[in-house]
Structures are given as C-alpha cells and as structure tokens.
Write a protein that holds these residues in place. Sequence first.
Motif, PDB file in Angstrom:
ATOM      1  N   PHE A 133       0.843  -1.199   0.000  1.00  0.00           N
ATOM      2  CA  PHE A 133       0.000   0.000   0.000  1.00  0.00           C
ATOM      3  C   PHE A 133       0.875   1.244   0.000  1.00  0.00           C
ATOM      4  O   PHE A 133       1.687   1.455   0.908  1.00  0.00           O
ATOM      5  CB  PHE A 133      -0.889  -0.027   1.249  1.00  0.00           C
ATOM      6  CG  PHE A 133      -1.929   1.058   1.269  1.00  0.00           C
ATOM      7  CD1 PHE A 133      -3.149   0.878   0.644  1.00  0.00           C
ATOM      8  CD2 PHE A 133      -1.685   2.254   1.929  1.00  0.00           C
ATOM      9  CE1 PHE A 133      -4.124   1.872   0.666  1.00  0.00           C
ATOM     10  CE2 PHE A 133      -2.652   3.252   1.958  1.00  0.00           C
ATOM     11  CZ  PHE A 133      -3.879   3.056   1.326  1.00  0.00           C
ATOM     12  N   GLN A 134       0.699   2.043  -1.032  1.00  0.00           N
ATOM     13  CA  GLN A 134       1.477   3.283  -1.138  1.00  0.00           C
ATOM     14  C   GLN A 134       0.559   4.455  -0.832  1.00  0.00           C
ATOM     15  O   GLN A 134      -0.432   4.663  -1.527  1.00  0.00           O
ATOM     16  CB  GLN A 134       2.055   3.390  -2.556  1.00  0.00           C
ATOM     17  CG  GLN A 134       3.000   4.549  -2.750  1.00  0.00           C
ATOM     18  CD  GLN A 134       3.860   4.338  -3.998  1.00  0.00           C
ATOM     19  OE1 GLN A 134       4.267   3.221  -4.304  1.00  0.00           O
ATOM     20  NE2 GLN A 134       4.132   5.400  -4.722  1.00  0.00           N
ATOM     21  N   ASN A 135       0.889   5.194   0.214  1.00  0.00           N
ATOM     22  CA  ASN A 135       0.036   6.313   0.600  1.00  0.00           C
ATOM     23  C   ASN A 135       0.593   7.608   0.015  1.00  0.00           C
ATOM     24  O   ASN A 135       1.492   8.216   0.570  1.00  0.00           O
ATOM     25  CB  ASN A 135      -0.097   6.393   2.118  1.00  0.00           C
ATOM     26  CG  ASN A 135      -1.192   7.365   2.538  1.00  0.00           C
ATOM     27  OD1 ASN A 135      -1.991   7.814   1.700  1.00  0.00           O
ATOM     28  ND2 ASN A 135      -1.235   7.705   3.806  1.00  0.00           N
ATOM     29  N   SER A 136       0.021   7.999  -1.124  1.00  0.00           N
ATOM     30  CA  SER A 136       0.518   9.186  -1.831  1.00  0.00           C
ATOM     31  C   SER A 136      -0.300  10.404  -1.435  1.00  0.00           C
ATOM     32  O   SER A 136      -0.748  11.172  -2.284  1.00  0.00           O
ATOM     33  CB  SER A 136       0.436   8.959  -3.342  1.00  0.00           C
ATOM     34  OG  SER A 136       1.090   7.769  -3.671  1.00  0.00           O
ATOM     35  N   SER A 137      -0.515  10.538  -0.153  1.00  0.00           N
ATOM     36  CA  SER A 137      -1.326  11.630   0.370  1.00  0.00           C
ATOM     37  C   SER A 137      -0.422  12.495   1.233  1.00  0.00           C
ATOM     38  O   SER A 137       0.628  12.038   1.689  1.00  0.00           O
ATOM     39  CB  SER A 137      -2.456  11.011   1.192  1.00  0.00           C
ATOM     40  OG  SER A 137      -2.742  11.792   2.314  1.00  0.00           O
ATOM     41  N   GLY A 145      -2.804  11.332   5.694  1.00  0.00           N
ATOM     42  CA  GLY A 145      -1.480  10.716   5.754  1.00  0.00           C
ATOM     43  C   GLY A 145      -1.419   9.647   6.834  1.00  0.00           C
ATOM     44  O   GLY A 145      -1.459   8.445   6.559  1.00  0.00           O
ATOM     45  N   LEU A 146      -1.373  10.092   8.092  1.00  0.00           N
ATOM     46  CA  LEU A 146      -1.253   9.136   9.199  1.00  0.00           C
ATOM     47  C   LEU A 146      -2.473   8.239   9.307  1.00  0.00           C
ATOM     48  O   LEU A 146      -2.350   7.074   9.708  1.00  0.00           O
ATOM     49  CB  LEU A 146      -1.038   9.897  10.521  1.00  0.00           C
ATOM     50  CG  LEU A 146       0.328  10.593  10.629  1.00  0.00           C
ATOM     51  CD1 LEU A 146       0.416  11.399  11.922  1.00  0.00           C
ATOM     52  CD2 LEU A 146       1.469   9.582  10.562  1.00  0.00           C
ATOM     53  N   GLY A 147      -3.642   8.735   8.936  1.00  0.00           N
ATOM     54  CA  GLY A 147      -4.860   7.925   9.018  1.00  0.00           C
ATOM     55  C   GLY A 147      -4.736   6.656   8.189  1.00  0.00           C
ATOM     56  O   GLY A 147      -4.958   5.544   8.678  1.00  0.00           O
ATOM     57  N   PHE A 148      -4.366   6.811   6.925  1.00  0.00           N
ATOM     58  CA  PHE A 148      -4.215   5.633   6.060  1.00  0.00           C
ATOM     59  C   PHE A 148      -2.976   4.824   6.443  1.00  0.00           C
ATOM     60  O   PHE A 148      -2.960   3.595   6.323  1.00  0.00           O
ATOM     61  CB  PHE A 148      -4.155   6.059   4.588  1.00  0.00           C
ATOM     62  CG  PHE A 148      -5.514   6.095   3.946  1.00  0.00           C
ATOM     63  CD1 PHE A 148      -6.113   4.934   3.480  1.00  0.00           C
ATOM     64  CD2 PHE A 148      -6.212   7.287   3.825  1.00  0.00           C
ATOM     65  CE1 PHE A 148      -7.380   4.959   2.897  1.00  0.00           C
ATOM     66  CE2 PHE A 148      -7.483   7.323   3.249  1.00  0.00           C
ATOM     67  CZ  PHE A 148      -8.060   6.156   2.791  1.00  0.00           C
ATOM     68  N   HIS A 183      -3.421   5.259  -2.169  1.00  0.00           N
ATOM     69  CA  HIS A 183      -4.405   6.246  -1.726  1.00  0.00           C
ATOM     70  C   HIS A 183      -3.899   7.615  -2.162  1.00  0.00           C
ATOM     71  O   HIS A 183      -2.736   7.953  -1.931  1.00  0.00           O
ATOM     72  CB  HIS A 183      -4.587   6.229  -0.204  1.00  0.00           C
ATOM     73  CG  HIS A 183      -5.276   7.459   0.311  1.00  0.00           C
ATOM     74  ND1 HIS A 183      -4.673   8.355   1.167  1.00  0.00           N
ATOM     75  CD2 HIS A 183      -6.511   7.955   0.059  1.00  0.00           C
ATOM     76  CE1 HIS A 183      -5.521   9.344   1.428  1.00  0.00           C
ATOM     77  NE2 HIS A 183      -6.641   9.132   0.775  1.00  0.00           N
ATOM     78  N   ALA A 184      -4.771   8.386  -2.812  1.00  0.00           N
ATOM     79  CA  ALA A 184      -4.395   9.728  -3.268  1.00  0.00           C
ATOM     80  C   ALA A 184      -5.649  10.539  -3.518  1.00  0.00           C
ATOM     81  O   ALA A 184      -6.759   9.992  -3.569  1.00  0.00           O
ATOM     82  CB  ALA A 184      -3.575   9.644  -4.553  1.00  0.00           C
TER      83      ALA A 184
END
Lengths: 438, 131
Positions: A133-137, A145-148, A183-184
Amino acid sequence: MDVKSPYLHPEYETLSREEINKLQTERLQETINRCANVPFYAQKFKEMGIKAEDIKSPADIRKLPFTTKQDLRDTYPFGLAAVPLTDCVRLHSSSGTTGNPTVILHTKNDLDEWANQVARNLWMVGLRPDDVFQNSSGYGMFTGGLGFQYGAEKLGMLTVPAAAGNSLRQIKFIKDFGTTAIHAVPSYLTRLYEVMQEQGVDPRKDTKLKTFAIGAEPHSEEQRQRIEKMFGMKAYNSFGMSEMCGPGVGFECQEQNGLHFWEDYYIVEIVNPETLEPVPDGEIGELVLTTLKREAMPLIRYRTRDLTRVLGRACPCGRNHVRLDRMKGRSDDMMVLRGVNIFPIQIEKILMTFPELASNYLITLSTDNDNDNMTVEVELAEMFTDDYARLQSLTKNVTRALKDEILLTPIVKLVPKGSLPVSEGKAVRVVDKRKVYQ
Amino acid sequence: MKQLSIFIENKRGTLLTVLNVLKEAGIQIIASTISDTQDFGIYRIICDDPERAFIVLKEQGITATITDVFAIQLEDEPGEAARVLALFAEADISIAYMYSFLLSGKGILVFRSSDTERTKQVIKEKSLQEF
C-alpha cells in the motif's frame, strides 16, 4: 484475520439493523456520560435536562444539541477534551485560514479505533496483508497521511509513506516495491497517469497496481470512471473529516453504490439545514455525525455542512450500515426560493447533461413585481448553430429539465462563452438580489 | 457563400465590441443583419474574409460560427425577389431567414434554406446566378 473472509470485523460489519440500533443506543449513552467531563456539553445537557438514561433508541439523539465548527473554534484549543491531556497521545489541527484553527485530540484507544475503521475499509475493497500500500497523500496535520498509514499497517500490509507529489519517485516506488494499492486525491491520479505515459510506463503491464482509494476532494462519478478507465483498475471513494478522526468514517464497498458509514462508530443523520429536522431517505440534506467510541473528544450531532442523501442500508455485500451518496456540496450554499430548498449542485448537475453548454453558470435570485425569481445564466460551449429556433429550443429544454429537478421554473439565459465572472478558486455561483435580504 | 454568425448578448456595448474587433483586423463588412429577441441576438455578417474574421473573434473570446448560406444575384427590377422565391416555394423549400443588399447596382439575396441539397438543385435547374 481470515484472509478469505470478505469482512475484517464480521461481528460489526454484518450486524442487522436491530443490532445496530441496540449497539448505538448503548454507545450513545456511554458518549453522553463521557461528555459529563466536558463543561461545554455538561452545561447544555443540564439546561436541556438530558440524562444518559433518556436515550432509549438512536432516534432519541434528536433530543441532543448540535455542535458546530464555530463551537470547536470557540473552545480552541482543548475546551472540548473529555479526558485529561495526559491521556491524549495525538492532536490534529486544521489550518485555521478562516479563524481559529480547530483541534482534535486522540487517546491511544482513539488512534487504535481510527486505524480499525481504515483497515476495515481497505479490507472491504479486497486488500489483504500480502498487498503493498502506497500512501501518496499529504502527511503532517492532514489526516489522510497518518490515518491511512496506521490503517494499512493495522491490516498488515507493507505500507509505503510516499506522501504527495514527486511523480517520478512515486512511479519508481510503484515498480520497485510492487505497489498494489494507492491512496491519493483523485486529481493527483490523473497527473500520475500523465507522467506514467511520458515515461512510457503502462500501469496495466508494468505495475502490479489494482486498487485506488480516492477522497479528500470533491469529485464526480464521471471523474472516478475516468480514473478507472485510464488505469484499468478500481477506484473507491473514501469519506473522512478531521473532526470525526479523518479517513475511515465512510467508504465504498465493491458494489460501488454509495459509501457505507460505520454505524458502530457514528450515528448518521441527514437534516434539513434550515429547519434542522430530519429529511426522508433519498432527499438531500446536511450530514450530521455523532461519535460513539471517541474518548478524547466526543462530538454530539456535529454539523458537517456536507450535503448528501441516504441511498439505502442493506447491501448485496452483506453489510447493513447506511449507504450515503457522494458529497453533493456544502449546506452553506443552500438557497430558499418560494419555500423550496435548492442547492447549486442540483442546477449544475442538470446543466452538465447538455453538451451544448459550457461549465460556467450564474444563478441570480431577484424580486420582480413581488415575485421571487431565479435566473440561470449559462455559457454556450460554442456557437453550434446560427438558427434561432434551435437556440430557443435549447433554452426551453434546459428550462424544462431544471423545472423537473427543482420544481420551480427558472428563467434560463444563454450567454456567450467567457461572459460570466470567473473568480479565483471557488467560483461564485449564486447572487441574491431579493428585497428581503437588502 | 460563407456567413459569419455571432452570438450577441443583450447588453449595451456588445455589438460595438464585435465591430471594434473586426475594425482592428481590417475586416470589411459587406452586409449585416441583426434581429432582436428577449435574451440574445444573432449578428449575421457577410464580409471580405470570413475565415480570418472568425479567428480574430475567437481570439477575443467572442462566440461565433461560420455558416453556409445562399446568395443569389438579382436583376435590378421590381418583382425580382418574388420571382426567385417562388421557384423555391414551388420546390417545397422554406426559408429560415433572409436579408438582401445592393452591391455595384446588383441586388443580392442572402438566405438559409430548409434543404440545402434541393436548393442547390433549384439554383442549377433554373440557372440562378450565385454571388
């Protein structure tokens, strides 16, 4: 964790409506008791004579007072804390561009429950511990950010806190780490695709991507479908707001027919923003949320100002948690004309169905001969004809379609492209010239 | 014949804006007509260079289009327009709009018809002279 199960929390996700009602009643009572530690609520409850035992069903929430963003500002920074600050481990704050910032506090349990909600959502759309999982937020104060991050880790995925921007690096991560989900914000994914094309990267062949979580900015169904078509993969709509925790509050299941809002964590109400009375299912109103599990900062009937409607509850996915439509705009934008509530988004939706029209429009409310009227000026996309009859029949068709939607007949005026004012950022769509407001 | 059709908002000064753009570009207007409705007007122009006029108008953000219209040269005598229109009426062709002007002693009848192909046919059969 049973990786074959479609549910991460079957004990909560598959509750029947009766079970949800029972759970909400208990948890609302607990929330009211926790609010006794918050002078802001304690005083209101006392004035209104409300006690936890008065709550016999979730519908009794209507006896409770609303909470607004202004209340959060007025009690800045810690006025709504229900626990000592020493029990809090995190705070998130808004930017405060329009006044005092708002602060949301979290205990260790709050963070854990927040992560549970996000993990539940990601599991729901088919992600499992072997996904990457890449969090691009954006990270930092922005809860996406921290949520995901915490949610994806809780699910057990290898989680890459890539943060926003730097598309070349994003693409390198996607390829090198075998990223399967991102996620973005939706507008960023369009950008990412362009860069992939420039770099000769075909997301279908050259990456393992299969799932997107998109949210944090308003987007239409058309935009989602465009993203899905571009990449050839699914994009699921995520709803979050920092006042509730952040992302996690609502998420689409694989049916993609509305966002399930988790009723073991929140009581969901849709109210008329003028009268504050509940609206029937299917009717657009303001989303009002009450936290049921939050320790550090419980919020009662928080007016989100977001507009949506109930699509239904029971779902083929096996969950009965209420399904809400994507957010339709902000209640601050509501107009009342001859007793009818109208939102600019309703007008916009109709105008967008006419390819002859451009996307810029202006709604003017005025009083003529003691009658309140609405004029909708809309720009022509191009001069598609030089025939009066065709232009006039376009005007007539737009008028009729608008009337079907808002139940009032507006005056529709076609104007040349570029003639309506375009403001920086949020466009001004409504001008109210009625006498009562002068 | 190429005709320029410009969408005009019913607001003071819009017509002047259009004319100024054409003036700056050195476009010469040969004939023009404008009709008024409650909300908007269509300003139709025959000029010396409709393609260039269209481009300069577009650059200035003015909504316009180029339309194919018929322009028939008439003899300068009474009843000539009636004679020509009768030919179209007989062929069951209706006229969407029409205007006329004089150029070097010749009357020119500009119109858009309900049926382009049949109009062309009539012009050919009856040896009408196009401008």
